[in-house]
Design a protein around this motif. Structure first.
Motif, short mmCIF file in Angstrom:
data_model
loop_
_atom_site.label_atom_id
_atom_site.label_comp_id
_atom_site.label_asym_id
_atom_site.label_seq_id
_atom_site.Cartn_x
_atom_site.Cartn_y
_atom_site.Cartn_z
N THR A 62 55.43 43.62 45.31
CA THR A 62 54.09 43.42 44.82
C THR A 62 53.38 43.66 45.96
O THR A 62 53.57 43.06 46.96
CB THR A 62 54.12 41.88 44.07
OG1 THR A 62 55.03 41.75 43.26
CG2 THR A 62 52.55 41.33 43.91
N ALA A 65 51.29 40.89 48.85
CA ALA A 65 52.24 40.05 48.65
C ALA A 65 51.81 38.92 48.07
O ALA A 65 50.62 38.56 48.08
CB ALA A 65 52.79 39.63 49.99
N ALA A 66 52.44 38.40 47.15
CA ALA A 66 51.91 37.02 46.38
C ALA A 66 53.16 36.28 46.30
O ALA A 66 54.39 36.68 46.26
CB ALA A 66 51.67 37.67 44.83
N ASP A 67 52.88 34.79 46.44
CA ASP A 67 53.98 33.85 46.61
C ASP A 67 54.93 33.93 45.32
O ASP A 67 54.09 34.03 44.07
CB ASP A 67 53.36 32.60 46.92
CG ASP A 67 54.27 31.51 46.96
OD1 ASP A 67 55.23 31.73 47.71
OD2 ASP A 67 54.25 30.30 46.64
N GLY A 68 56.24 34.04 45.45
CA GLY A 68 57.22 34.10 44.27
C GLY A 68 57.31 35.36 43.75
O GLY A 68 58.08 35.64 42.90
N GLN A 70 58.24 39.69 44.06
CA GLN A 70 59.17 40.34 44.97
C GLN A 70 58.29 41.10 46.24
O GLN A 70 57.07 41.73 45.98
CB GLN A 70 59.70 41.79 44.17
CG GLN A 70 60.39 42.89 44.80
CD GLN A 70 61.73 42.12 45.32
OE1 GLN A 70 62.69 41.53 44.57
NE2 GLN A 70 62.11 42.34 46.53
N LEU A 71 58.66 40.83 47.43
CA LEU A 71 58.21 41.30 48.37
C LEU A 71 58.52 42.48 49.06
O LEU A 71 59.88 42.88 48.65
CB LEU A 71 58.20 40.16 49.58
CG LEU A 71 57.60 38.63 49.07
CD1 LEU A 71 58.04 37.73 50.57
CD2 LEU A 71 56.30 38.93 48.91
#
Length: 129
Positions: A62, A65-68, A70-71
């Motif tokens: 994602t 980046a977004a919490d929770g 896929q980084l």
């Protein structure tokens, strides 16, 4: 210590041949290894290559980046002479300009599998000290 030479970063993808084809067209590199679950490219004249392997569970990162979510674990940086021209070429061979662009000095793209890569021009040399 034994000699260590970086042979090639490896990118996972559901279909390594599709991704290798994209990077072959983007970079103009040669396929030097082509197997059912593995493809390796090398630049003209040799040097560090780029490999692709099958990973059926691969999930694109994602961006941003977004919490929770896929980084991204890594991305590729490509130095170019002209960001606009290189970007047009990248899009013509299948790259997608990312919606989020954090800086005016480079452009963030996604390859067909969603891996991130950046195009940038060399910054002027700055004196040290």
């Amino acid at each position: 210590m034994s000699r260590l030479t970086l042979s090639a970063p490896v990118l996972d993808a559901p279909d390594p041949h599709v991704l290798a084809d994209f990077y072959q067209r983007l970079l103009g590199w040669t396929v030097v290894q082509d197997e059912p679950d593995w493809v390796k490219l090398r630049p003209p004249g040799g040097g560090t290559g780029l490999s692709f392997q099958t990973e059926p569970l691969y999930k694109p990162p994602t961006w941003p980046a977004a919490d929770g979510a896929q980084l991204q674990m890594a991305h590729l940086d490509f130095e170019v002479d002209d960001v606009d021209a290189a970007g047009e070429h990248a899009e013509a061979v299948g790259a997608v300009l990312a919606d989020f662009q954090p800086d005016d000095d480079f452009r963030v793209y996604q390859d067909p599998a969603g891996h991130l890569f950046c195009l940038f021009t060399r910054e002027p040399e700055k004196p040290v000290g």
